[in-house]
Scaffold this motif. Sequence first.
Motif, mmCIF file in Angstrom:
data_model
loop_
_atom_site.group_PDB
_atom_site.id
_atom_site.type_symbol
_atom_site.label_atom_id
_atom_site.label_comp_id
_atom_site.label_asym_id
_atom_site.label_seq_id
_atom_site.Cartn_x
_atom_site.Cartn_y
_atom_site.Cartn_z
ATOM 1 N N ASP A 230 38.284 39.510 40.402
ATOM 2 C CA ASP A 230 39.676 39.812 40.054
ATOM 3 C C ASP A 230 40.615 39.426 41.186
ATOM 4 O O ASP A 230 41.761 39.024 40.944
ATOM 5 C CB ASP A 230 39.836 41.298 39.723
ATOM 6 C CG ASP A 230 39.249 41.660 38.362
ATOM 7 O OD1 ASP A 230 39.018 40.731 37.553
ATOM 8 O OD2 ASP A 230 39.008 42.856 38.111
ATOM 9 N N GLU A 231 40.131 39.537 42.412
ATOM 10 C CA GLU A 231 40.961 39.157 43.559
ATOM 11 C C GLU A 231 41.138 37.643 43.616
ATOM 12 O O GLU A 231 42.203 37.155 43.990
ATOM 13 C CB GLU A 231 40.356 39.674 44.860
ATOM 14 C CG GLU A 231 41.278 39.483 46.065
ATOM 15 C CD GLU A 231 40.779 40.180 47.309
ATOM 16 O OE1 GLU A 231 41.591 40.368 48.232
ATOM 17 O OE2 GLU A 231 39.584 40.547 47.373
ATOM 18 N N VAL A 233 41.364 35.692 41.051
ATOM 19 C CA VAL A 233 42.413 35.426 40.066
ATOM 20 C C VAL A 233 43.775 35.811 40.630
ATOM 21 O O VAL A 233 44.755 35.061 40.501
ATOM 22 C CB VAL A 233 42.136 36.190 38.756
ATOM 23 C CG1 VAL A 233 43.306 36.053 37.790
ATOM 24 C CG2 VAL A 233 40.851 35.693 38.115
ATOM 25 N N GLN A 234 43.852 36.969 41.277
ATOM 26 C CA GLN A 234 45.121 37.436 41.839
ATOM 27 C C GLN A 234 45.623 36.491 42.922
ATOM 28 O O GLN A 234 46.822 36.173 42.984
ATOM 29 C CB GLN A 234 44.958 38.846 42.406
ATOM 30 C CG GLN A 234 46.262 39.433 42.933
ATOM 31 C CD GLN A 234 46.089 40.847 43.447
ATOM 32 O OE1 GLN A 234 44.982 41.390 43.466
ATOM 33 N NE2 GLN A 234 47.183 41.464 43.873
ATOM 34 N N ILE A 235 44.723 36.018 43.783
ATOM 35 C CA ILE A 235 45.099 35.065 44.829
ATOM 36 C C ILE A 235 45.695 33.811 44.202
ATOM 37 O O ILE A 235 46.728 33.302 44.651
ATOM 38 C CB ILE A 235 43.872 34.716 45.703
ATOM 39 C CG1 ILE A 235 43.501 35.895 46.597
ATOM 40 C CG2 ILE A 235 44.149 33.471 46.559
ATOM 41 C CD1 ILE A 235 42.162 35.730 47.303
ATOM 42 N N THR A 236 45.040 33.318 43.160
ATOM 43 C CA THR A 236 45.511 32.115 42.474
ATOM 44 C C THR A 236 46.891 32.336 41.864
ATOM 45 O O THR A 236 47.799 31.514 42.028
ATOM 46 C CB THR A 236 44.504 31.704 41.392
ATOM 47 O OG1 THR A 236 43.230 31.462 42.003
ATOM 48 C CG2 THR A 236 44.948 30.453 40.663
ATOM 49 N N ASN A 237 47.056 33.439 41.175
ATOM 50 C CA ASN A 237 48.332 33.723 40.514
ATOM 51 C C ASN A 237 49.461 33.899 41.521
ATOM 52 O O ASN A 237 50.571 33.369 41.341
ATOM 53 C CB ASN A 237 48.206 34.975 39.646
ATOM 54 C CG ASN A 237 47.273 34.782 38.470
ATOM 55 O OD1 ASN A 237 46.886 33.661 38.151
ATOM 56 N ND2 ASN A 237 46.897 35.869 37.817
ATOM 57 N N GLU A 238 49.206 34.653 42.578
ATOM 58 C CA GLU A 238 50.243 34.907 43.578
ATOM 59 C C GLU A 238 50.618 33.623 44.314
ATOM 60 O O GLU A 238 51.792 33.397 44.644
ATOM 61 C CB GLU A 238 49.774 35.967 44.579
ATOM 62 C CG GLU A 238 49.608 37.357 43.990
ATOM 63 C CD GLU A 238 50.916 37.937 43.458
ATOM 64 O OE1 GLU A 238 51.974 37.636 44.028
ATOM 65 O OE2 GLU A 238 50.858 38.683 42.462
ATOM 66 N N LYS A 241 52.879 31.559 42.006
ATOM 67 C CA LYS A 241 54.204 32.179 41.914
ATOM 68 C C LYS A 241 55.019 31.945 43.187
ATOM 69 O O LYS A 241 56.254 31.880 43.133
ATOM 70 C CB LYS A 241 54.056 33.677 41.651
ATOM 71 C CG LYS A 241 53.522 34.001 40.267
ATOM 72 C CD LYS A 241 53.252 35.497 40.105
ATOM 73 C CE LYS A 241 52.625 35.798 38.752
ATOM 74 N NZ LYS A 241 52.287 37.250 38.610
ATOM 75 N N GLU A 344 42.398 31.761 31.624
ATOM 76 C CA GLU A 344 41.913 32.591 32.722
ATOM 77 C C GLU A 344 40.425 32.864 32.575
ATOM 78 O O GLU A 344 39.686 32.917 33.569
ATOM 79 C CB GLU A 344 42.677 33.914 32.760
ATOM 80 C CG GLU A 344 42.309 34.790 33.943
ATOM 81 C CD GLU A 344 43.106 36.079 33.988
ATOM 82 O OE1 GLU A 344 42.513 37.166 33.791
ATOM 83 O OE2 GLU A 344 44.333 35.999 34.211
ATOM 84 N N LYS A 348 37.702 32.086 35.395
ATOM 85 C CA LYS A 348 36.862 33.137 35.972
ATOM 86 C C LYS A 348 35.382 32.791 35.892
ATOM 87 O O LYS A 348 34.615 33.092 36.806
ATOM 88 C CB LYS A 348 37.121 34.471 35.253
ATOM 89 C CG LYS A 348 38.477 35.077 35.569
ATOM 90 C CD LYS A 348 38.743 36.323 34.757
ATOM 91 C CE LYS A 348 37.934 37.498 35.257
ATOM 92 N NZ LYS A 348 38.318 38.764 34.566
ATOM 93 N N GLN A 362 48.268 36.951 50.493
ATOM 94 C CA GLN A 362 48.952 38.204 50.796
ATOM 95 C C GLN A 362 48.413 38.790 52.106
ATOM 96 O O GLN A 362 47.247 38.556 52.466
ATOM 97 C CB GLN A 362 48.741 39.205 49.658
ATOM 98 C CG GLN A 362 49.337 38.775 48.329
ATOM 99 C CD GLN A 362 50.843 38.670 48.379
ATOM 100 O OE1 GLN A 362 51.533 39.584 48.846
ATOM 101 N NE2 GLN A 362 51.380 37.549 47.919
#
Length: 371
Positions: A230-231, A233-238, A241, A344, A348, A362
Amino acid sequence: MKKPFIYVMLMATSTIAFSQSYQFKSLIDLETTEVISQGNTGTCWSFSTSSFLESEIMRLSGKHIDLSEMYNVRQTYPRKAWNYVMRQGMAQFSEGGLAHDVINSISQFGVVPNEVYTGLQETEKKHDHSEILGDLKPILDAYIKNPTAYRGDWKMDVEAVLDAALGKQIETFVYEGETYTPQSFLEMTGLQIQDYVSITSFTHHPYNSNFILEIPDNFSNGSYYNVALDELVQITNEALKAGFSIELDCDVTETTFSSKYGLAVIPEDKKIGEVALKAITKEKEITPEFRQQEFENFNTTDDHLMHIVGMVEDQNGIIYYKVKNSWGKHTKKVPNDGFIYMSEAYFKLKTISIMVHKDALQPSVKNNLNL
């Protein structure tokens, strides 16, 4: 045997009848160079990473520079040959490579624009490396078999093959009226090669550690930071953005990865195949355990590298990544014309790794990875 087949076809027909055709809306569309073709080569790793770095140059300086993919390939082959020889043939020697091989090449040898090093001979219009391995490997195998009996210098013989196939090394060149070396040209681009990090997600190593990923093309023993799925995916999305594009290493062998449809999805029911490329269907939930299983049974391999340059959503609000491929633009009008909209779920399950500028991470991620 006919009944199951008829049943599947009826289910597929029913799925088409009651599903929605894809309609996409752009959410993020980062600047990138045009889609081009890698031709008949296994060098997607250089094409995708060069595209990634071209976008990075745009982000950092606003400059539009077409980098030479083949310059990196030319510098990497001798390293592959050395690795193969010193491991006495007990290693893979192929056209394949990874994103960090481009980074390693640039760190040592700099970078050049495509106009001064195309890797094409005078009569060639597209890349064709079908004979390079056949010319190189007998040299290496002959030396490994009996080093003392080998006549000449195997390293020089490798260089001669590469000079003939791709072109000789470049010491200086002129670009837009200025004279550069590959190293001074790198400085001009504004790229700081040490700022790029490779990140993955597997359960056979601890999260928030780094390790050498056990895949065949990792001949240079590149190290990857390991995070939870999940991290990742979050790294990719952030990153997207925040305006950072992403280098992607993934598996494209699924029947539901299609350049024809410009789409990559993981339907819950694998039997429906092409149906899922024509209409929205429910996708499989991807867990870290299932991802690891597919990696360990070789259903997920590092067979292709591409470049994530944006994000779209379908009419149901489902997110897809806009992925730039290196198989060229299509002669016939097809969706996305050289780009793939990757769900997604597909990301994944099938992502081997990503590469991104460390400034896209981040603070909490940097802290966990000791960056």
